[in-house]
Write a protein that holds these residues in place. Sequence first.
Motif, PDB file in Angstrom:
ATOM      1  N   PHE A  32      30.799 -31.460 -88.816  1.00 23.80           N
ATOM      2  CA  PHE A  32      31.802 -31.350 -87.646  1.00 23.80           C
ATOM      3  C   PHE A  32      32.301 -29.916 -87.852  1.00 23.80           C
ATOM      4  N   ALA A  33      32.656 -29.439 -88.905  1.00 31.42           N
ATOM      5  CA  ALA A  33      32.870 -28.009 -89.096  1.00 31.42           C
ATOM      6  C   ALA A  33      32.059 -27.293 -88.425  1.00 31.42           C
ATOM      7  N   VAL A  34      30.963 -27.191 -88.560  1.00 25.76           N
ATOM      8  CA  VAL A  34      30.003 -26.275 -88.114  1.00 25.76           C
ATOM      9  C   VAL A  34      29.868 -26.405 -86.450  1.00 25.76           C
ATOM     10  N   MET A  35      30.187 -27.623 -86.231  1.00 22.45           N
ATOM     11  CA  MET A  35      29.972 -27.712 -84.462  1.00 22.45           C
ATOM     12  C   MET A  35      31.015 -27.523 -84.088  1.00 22.45           C
ATOM     13  N   ALA A  36      32.298 -27.624 -84.796  1.00 23.96           N
ATOM     14  CA  ALA A  36      33.606 -27.033 -84.041  1.00 23.96           C
ATOM     15  C   ALA A  36      33.619 -25.439 -84.050  1.00 23.96           C
ATOM     16  N   GLY A  37      32.999 -24.890 -85.116  1.00 26.63           N
ATOM     17  CA  GLY A  37      32.892 -23.502 -85.108  1.00 26.63           C
ATOM     18  C   GLY A  37      32.055 -23.029 -84.064  1.00 26.63           C
ATOM     19  N   GLY A  38      30.960 -23.677 -84.018  1.00 28.11           N
ATOM     20  CA  GLY A  38      29.941 -23.065 -82.682  1.00 28.11           C
ATOM     21  C   GLY A  38      30.733 -23.115 -81.422  1.00 28.11           C
ATOM     22  N   VAL A  39      31.423 -24.288 -81.214  1.00 27.28           N
ATOM     23  CA  VAL A  39      32.128 -24.515 -79.880  1.00 27.28           C
ATOM     24  C   VAL A  39      33.384 -23.563 -79.780  1.00 27.28           C
ATOM     25  N   TRP A  40      34.082 -23.115 -80.744  1.00 22.16           N
ATOM     26  CA  TRP A  40      34.891 -21.998 -80.677  1.00 22.16           C
ATOM     27  C   TRP A  40      34.155 -20.543 -80.360  1.00 22.16           C
ATOM     28  N   LEU A  41      33.183 -20.424 -80.984  1.00 21.07           N
ATOM     29  CA  LEU A  41      32.425 -19.141 -80.804  1.00 21.07           C
ATOM     30  C   LEU A  41      32.046 -19.021 -79.156  1.00 21.07           C
ATOM     31  N   LEU A  42      31.250 -20.295 -78.771  1.00 22.23           N
ATOM     32  CA  LEU A  42      30.870 -20.114 -77.354  1.00 22.23           C
ATOM     33  C   LEU A  42      32.118 -19.988 -76.491  1.00 22.23           C
ATOM     34  N   MET A  43      33.311 -20.631 -76.578  1.00 21.42           N
ATOM     35  CA  MET A  43      34.338 -20.348 -75.694  1.00 21.42           C
ATOM     36  C   MET A  43      34.948 -18.843 -75.741  1.00 21.42           C
ATOM     37  N   LYS A  44      34.854 -18.271 -77.102  1.00 21.59           N
ATOM     38  CA  LYS A  44      35.231 -16.925 -77.296  1.00 21.59           C
ATOM     39  C   LYS A  44      34.398 -16.112 -76.654  1.00 21.59           C
ATOM     40  N   SER A  45      32.890 -16.222 -76.336  1.00 23.06           N
ATOM     41  CA  SER A  45      32.138 -15.582 -75.739  1.00 23.06           C
ATOM     42  C   SER A  45      32.247 -15.751 -74.217  1.00 23.06           C
ATOM     43  N   MET A  46      32.305 -16.835 -73.727  1.00 23.29           N
ATOM     44  CA  MET A  46      32.681 -17.155 -72.556  1.00 23.29           C
ATOM     45  C   MET A  46      33.835 -16.106 -71.925  1.00 23.29           C
ATOM     46  N   ASN A  47      34.920 -16.496 -72.552  1.00 23.88           N
ATOM     47  CA  ASN A  47      36.185 -15.748 -72.108  1.00 23.88           C
ATOM     48  C   ASN A  47      35.924 -14.352 -71.923  1.00 23.88           C
ATOM     49  N   ARG A  48      35.078 -13.719 -72.936  1.00 24.15           N
ATOM     50  CA  ARG A  48      34.767 -12.353 -72.801  1.00 24.15           C
ATOM     51  C   ARG A  48      33.856 -12.025 -71.530  1.00 24.15           C
ATOM     52  N   HIS A  49      32.979 -12.939 -71.494  1.00 25.59           N
ATOM     53  CA  HIS A  49      31.991 -12.494 -70.135  1.00 25.59           C
ATOM     54  C   HIS A  49      32.854 -12.803 -69.117  1.00 25.59           C
ATOM     55  N   MET A  50      33.724 -13.747 -68.808  1.00 21.89           N
ATOM     56  CA  MET A  50      34.549 -14.090 -67.598  1.00 21.89           C
ATOM     57  C   MET A  50      35.508 -13.012 -67.373  1.00 21.89           C
ATOM     58  N   GLY A  51      35.969 -12.247 -68.369  1.00 20.36           N
ATOM     59  CA  GLY A  51      37.072 -10.948 -68.297  1.00 20.36           C
ATOM     60  C   GLY A  51      35.951 -10.069 -67.596  1.00 20.36           C
ATOM     61  N   LYS A  52      34.781  -9.945 -67.709  1.00 19.98           N
ATOM     62  CA  LYS A  52      34.099  -8.577 -67.301  1.00 19.98           C
ATOM     63  C   LYS A  52      33.860  -8.863 -65.857  1.00 19.98           C
ATOM     64  N   VAL A  53      33.820 -10.091 -65.353  1.00 18.77           N
ATOM     65  CA  VAL A  53      33.603 -10.411 -63.957  1.00 18.77           C
ATOM     66  C   VAL A  53      34.776  -9.792 -63.102  1.00 18.77           C
ATOM     67  N   ASP A  54      34.107  -8.749 -61.873  1.00 15.74           N
ATOM     68  CA  ASP A  54      35.088  -8.435 -60.876  1.00 15.74           C
ATOM     69  C   ASP A  54      34.541  -8.788 -59.794  1.00 15.74           C
ATOM     70  N   PHE A  55      35.005  -9.791 -59.329  1.00 11.76           N
ATOM     71  CA  PHE A  55      34.651 -10.561 -58.071  1.00 11.76           C
ATOM     72  C   PHE A  55      35.730 -10.278 -56.978  1.00 11.76           C
ATOM     73  N   GLU A  56      35.160  -9.729 -55.921  1.00 12.97           N
ATOM     74  CA  GLU A  56      36.090  -9.353 -54.720  1.00 12.97           C
ATOM     75  C   GLU A  56      35.235  -9.928 -53.475  1.00 12.97           C
ATOM     76  N   GLU A  57      36.038 -10.717 -52.900  1.00 14.26           N
ATOM     77  CA  GLU A  57      35.229 -11.587 -51.852  1.00 14.26           C
ATOM     78  C   GLU A  57      35.153 -10.721 -50.444  1.00 14.26           C
TER      79      GLU A  57
END
Length: 87
Positions: A32-57
């Motif tokens: 359970f701890a390994v799975m929770a750590g993996g989800v936390w790392l994936l969410m942190k990575s997703m937030n970092r990548h979404m912060g780089k997105v510069d979308f102007e319609e």
Amino acid sequence: MYATQAMAHALPLAQELDPDKVTPGALGFVVFAVMAGGVWLLMKSMNRHMGKVDFEEAPAPAPARTPASAAPSAKAAGPAPGQSDTE
């Protein structure tokens, strides 16, 4: 035949366990701890990548406007099918 023998040996062990005292144990906590750590790392990575997105319609292109003189008239288009030029 081997599966039947294995189940016959495991059945008495299962009957000895008290269902109120069975817990996931240390292995369950580690998984359970390994799975929770993996989800936390994936969410942190997703937030970092979404912060780089510069979308102007881009604004929608204006519809093409045709001037009134460019519209074909009935006389300029020629006679309708089945009609002659003399009518």
